[in-house]
Structures are given as structure tokens and as C-alpha cells.
Write a protein that holds these residues in place. Structure first.
Motif, PDB file in Angstrom:
ATOM      1  N   SER A   1      23.996  63.164  -3.686  1.00  0.00           N
ATOM      2  CA  SER A   1      24.530  63.371  -5.032  1.00  0.00           C
ATOM      3  C   SER A   1      26.058  63.347  -5.024  1.00  0.00           C
ATOM      4  CB  SER A   1      24.038  64.696  -5.609  1.00  0.00           C
ATOM      5  OG  SER A   1      22.642  64.658  -5.768  1.00  0.00           O
ATOM      6  N   VAL A   2      26.664  63.879  -3.959  1.00  0.00           N
ATOM      7  CA  VAL A   2      28.122  63.811  -3.838  1.00  0.00           C
ATOM      8  C   VAL A   2      28.567  62.355  -3.736  1.00  0.00           C
ATOM      9  CG1 VAL A   2      30.078  64.388  -2.347  1.00  0.00           C
ATOM     10  CG2 VAL A   2      28.357  66.120  -2.867  1.00  0.00           C
ATOM     11  N   GLY A   3      27.837  61.554  -2.965  1.00  0.00           N
ATOM     12  CA  GLY A   3      28.145  60.128  -2.864  1.00  0.00           C
ATOM     13  C   GLY A   3      27.989  59.419  -4.197  1.00  0.00           C
TER      14      GLY A   3
ATOM     15  N   PHE B   1      28.303  60.825  -7.146  1.00  0.00           N
ATOM     16  CA  PHE B   1      29.414  61.264  -7.989  1.00  0.00           C
ATOM     17  C   PHE B   1      30.678  60.477  -7.653  1.00  0.00           C
ATOM     18  CE2 PHE B   1      33.113  64.053  -8.651  1.00  0.00           C
ATOM     19  CZ  PHE B   1      32.995  64.277 -10.006  1.00  0.00           C
ATOM     20  N   ASP B   2      30.965  60.310  -6.366  1.00  0.00           N
ATOM     21  CA  ASP B   2      32.139  59.551  -5.938  1.00  0.00           C
ATOM     22  C   ASP B   2      32.055  58.108  -6.421  1.00  0.00           C
ATOM     23  OD1 ASP B   2      34.581  59.165  -4.301  1.00  0.00           O
ATOM     24  OD2 ASP B   2      33.252  57.837  -3.165  1.00  0.00           O
ATOM     25  N   TYR B   3      30.891  57.503  -6.282  1.00  0.00           N
ATOM     26  CA  TYR B   3      30.701  56.122  -6.747  1.00  0.00           C
ATOM     27  C   TYR B   3      30.945  56.036  -8.258  1.00  0.00           C
ATOM     28  CZ  TYR B   3      28.453  51.817  -8.161  1.00  0.00           C
ATOM     29  OH  TYR B   3      28.197  50.598  -8.725  1.00  0.00           O
ATOM     30  N   LEU B   4      30.333  56.942  -9.000  1.00  0.00           N
ATOM     31  CA  LEU B   4      30.449  56.909 -10.457  1.00  0.00           C
ATOM     32  C   LEU B   4      31.894  57.111 -10.914  1.00  0.00           C
ATOM     33  CD1 LEU B   4      28.691  56.668 -12.994  1.00  0.00           C
ATOM     34  CD2 LEU B   4      28.507  59.152 -12.974  1.00  0.00           C
ATOM     35  N   MET B   5      32.591  58.060 -10.310  1.00  0.00           N
ATOM     36  CA  MET B   5      33.985  58.317 -10.682  1.00  0.00           C
ATOM     37  C   MET B   5      34.892  57.140 -10.314  1.00  0.00           C
ATOM     38  SD  MET B   5      34.232  61.205 -12.243  1.00  0.00           S
ATOM     39  CE  MET B   5      32.648  60.921 -12.992  1.00  0.00           C
ATOM     40  N   THR B   6      34.622  56.507  -9.187  1.00  0.00           N
ATOM     41  CA  THR B   6      35.434  55.358  -8.774  1.00  0.00           C
ATOM     42  C   THR B   6      35.184  54.154  -9.674  1.00  0.00           C
ATOM     43  OG1 THR B   6      35.379  56.136  -6.495  1.00  0.00           O
ATOM     44  CG2 THR B   6      36.002  53.856  -6.833  1.00  0.00           C
ATOM     45  N   GLN B   7      33.928  53.895  -9.986  1.00  0.00           N
ATOM     46  CA  GLN B   7      33.602  52.724 -10.794  1.00  0.00           C
ATOM     47  C   GLN B   7      34.029  52.877 -12.256  1.00  0.00           C
ATOM     48  OE1 GLN B   7      32.599  49.738  -9.534  1.00  0.00           O
ATOM     49  NE2 GLN B   7      33.104  50.896  -7.696  1.00  0.00           N
ATOM     50  N   THR B   8      34.044  54.107 -12.759  1.00  0.00           N
ATOM     51  CA  THR B   8      34.497  54.323 -14.139  1.00  0.00           C
ATOM     52  C   THR B   8      36.000  54.546 -14.201  1.00  0.00           C
ATOM     53  OG1 THR B   8      34.030  56.692 -13.992  1.00  0.00           O
ATOM     54  CG2 THR B   8      32.287  55.276 -14.895  1.00  0.00           C
ATOM     55  N   ARG B   9      36.645  54.569 -13.033  1.00  0.00           N
ATOM     56  CA  ARG B   9      38.096  54.772 -12.915  1.00  0.00           C
ATOM     57  C   ARG B   9      38.543  56.031 -13.642  1.00  0.00           C
ATOM     58  NH1 ARG B   9      40.793  48.800 -12.516  1.00  0.00           N
ATOM     59  NH2 ARG B   9      39.155  47.914 -11.227  1.00  0.00           N
TER      60      ARG B   9
ATOM     61  N   TRP C   1      30.304  41.959  -4.017  1.00  0.00           N
ATOM     62  CA  TRP C   1      29.178  42.183  -3.116  1.00  0.00           C
ATOM     63  C   TRP C   1      29.294  43.534  -2.394  1.00  0.00           C
ATOM     64  CZ3 TRP C   1      29.751  42.792   2.130  1.00  0.00           C
ATOM     65  CH2 TRP C   1      30.961  42.390   2.695  1.00  0.00           C
ATOM     66  N   VAL C   2      30.498  43.999  -2.136  1.00  0.00           N
ATOM     67  CA  VAL C   2      30.686  45.303  -1.508  1.00  0.00           C
ATOM     68  C   VAL C   2      30.283  46.405  -2.484  1.00  0.00           C
ATOM     69  CG1 VAL C   2      32.394  46.919  -0.583  1.00  0.00           C
ATOM     70  CG2 VAL C   2      32.474  44.508   0.072  1.00  0.00           C
ATOM     71  N   VAL C   3      30.701  46.261  -3.737  1.00  0.00           N
ATOM     72  CA  VAL C   3      30.348  47.246  -4.762  1.00  0.00           C
ATOM     73  C   VAL C   3      28.830  47.265  -4.963  1.00  0.00           C
ATOM     74  CG1 VAL C   3      30.615  47.889  -7.192  1.00  0.00           C
ATOM     75  CG2 VAL C   3      32.586  47.060  -5.889  1.00  0.00           C
ATOM     76  N   ALA C   4      28.201  46.104  -4.927  1.00  0.00           N
ATOM     77  CA  ALA C   4      26.741  46.022  -5.097  1.00  0.00           C
ATOM     78  C   ALA C   4      26.024  46.747  -3.954  1.00  0.00           C
ATOM     79  CB  ALA C   4      26.297  44.567  -5.166  1.00  0.00           C
ATOM     80  N   PHE C   5      26.452  46.525  -2.725  1.00  0.00           N
ATOM     81  CA  PHE C   5      25.823  47.211  -1.596  1.00  0.00           C
ATOM     82  C   PHE C   5      26.122  48.714  -1.617  1.00  0.00           C
ATOM     83  CE2 PHE C   5      25.352  42.973   0.340  1.00  0.00           C
ATOM     84  CZ  PHE C   5      24.014  43.069   0.706  1.00  0.00           C
TER      85      PHE C   5
ATOM     86  N   ALA D   1      23.205  51.507  -1.762  1.00  0.00           N
ATOM     87  CA  ALA D   1      23.135  52.582  -0.770  1.00  0.00           C
ATOM     88  C   ALA D   1      23.169  53.956  -1.437  1.00  0.00           C
ATOM     89  CB  ALA D   1      24.286  52.445   0.221  1.00  0.00           C
ATOM     90  N   VAL D   2      24.077  54.126  -2.383  1.00  0.00           N
ATOM     91  CA  VAL D   2      24.248  55.431  -3.032  1.00  0.00           C
ATOM     92  C   VAL D   2      23.023  55.793  -3.860  1.00  0.00           C
ATOM     93  CG1 VAL D   2      25.528  56.590  -4.857  1.00  0.00           C
ATOM     94  CG2 VAL D   2      26.750  55.450  -3.028  1.00  0.00           C
ATOM     95  N   TRP D   3      22.637  54.912  -4.759  1.00  0.00           N
ATOM     96  CA  TRP D   3      21.530  55.245  -5.658  1.00  0.00           C
ATOM     97  C   TRP D   3      20.191  55.202  -4.939  1.00  0.00           C
ATOM     98  CZ3 TRP D   3      23.364  57.955  -9.248  1.00  0.00           C
ATOM     99  CH2 TRP D   3      24.608  57.681  -9.790  1.00  0.00           C
ATOM    100  N   GLY D   4      20.072  54.368  -3.923  1.00  0.00           N
ATOM    101  CA  GLY D   4      18.856  54.382  -3.101  1.00  0.00           C
ATOM    102  C   GLY D   4      18.716  55.696  -2.353  1.00  0.00           C
ATOM    103  N   GLY D   5      19.835  56.215  -1.847  1.00  0.00           N
ATOM    104  CA  GLY D   5      19.807  57.502  -1.159  1.00  0.00           C
ATOM    105  C   GLY D   5      19.419  58.646  -2.078  1.00  0.00           C
TER     106      GLY D   5
END
Length: 99
Positions: free
Chosen positions: A43-45, A47-55, A77-81, A85-89
Motif C-alpha cells: 500500500s505504501v508503494g 501511495f508513492d506511485y499514485l502521488m508520483t503519477q498525479t504529480r 514502458w517503465v511506468v507501465a511495469f 508491480a505496484v497494483w499487482g502486489g
């Protein structure tokens, strides 16, 4: 006594008799603890992904201009992987805890 009668009374597989159902064992407590920690970690990962992608300015304000340029310069492709990884986890952790 015939063979069939004996099999019925003992509940052997492949006969007309039935064996009483057995109770499924409970999940050990330590697995719940590990599952909860895994869900928290993922969930921390997320959150980090969501905050980074929404800037998010409040979250991304802690980084220098060079670091922001690096984060925002990731190839698609890096953002997709990263998303996979994040949402799969998170999904795997949540499903594993339901057991």
C-alpha cells in the motif's frame, strides 16, 4: 460378510459408503501478521506511485528539480511495469489475506 458391506462400514474410497467431512484447519496467526505487513508494504508503494503519477505538489515538493525531472522523464514502458508491480502486489496481498 461381503466385501461391499465391509467397505461401506469403513468408508473406503470407491465404495458406496461415505466418510464424514473433516474440518479445514485454521490459518495460523503468523500468516495473518505476514499478510497484513505485506498489504501495508504494498500500500505504501501504491501511495508513492499514485502521488508520483498525479504529480501531487505536497508529496513531490520534497524533491529537487533534478529529481523531479528524473521521475517525470520515465519512459512509458517503465511506468507501465511500475504500475503492474505496484497494483499487482496490492491485489495479491489483499487476495492472499482473504484465505
Amino acid at each position: 460378510m461381503s466385501d461391499n458391506a465391509t467397505a461401506t462400514t469403513t468408508g473406503t474410497t470407491g465404495t458406496t459408503g461415505t466418510t464424514p467431512p473433516t474440518a479445514t484447519p485454521r490459518t495460523p496467526v503468523h500468516l495473518w501478521v505476514i499478510g497484513a505487513l505485506a498489504l501495508l508494504w504494498n500500500s505504501v508503494g501504491a501511495f508513492d506511485y499514485l502521488m508520483t503519477q498525479t504529480r501531487n505538489e505536497g508529496y513531490m515538493g520534497q524533491f529537487s528539480a533534478e529529481q523531479l525531472e528524473y521521475f517525470y522523464g520515465f519512459p512509458t514502458w517503465v511506468v507501465a511495469f511500475w504500475a503492474l508491480a505496484v497494483w499487482g502486489g496490492v491485489a495479491f496481498s489483499a487476495v492472499a489475506n482473504r484465505r
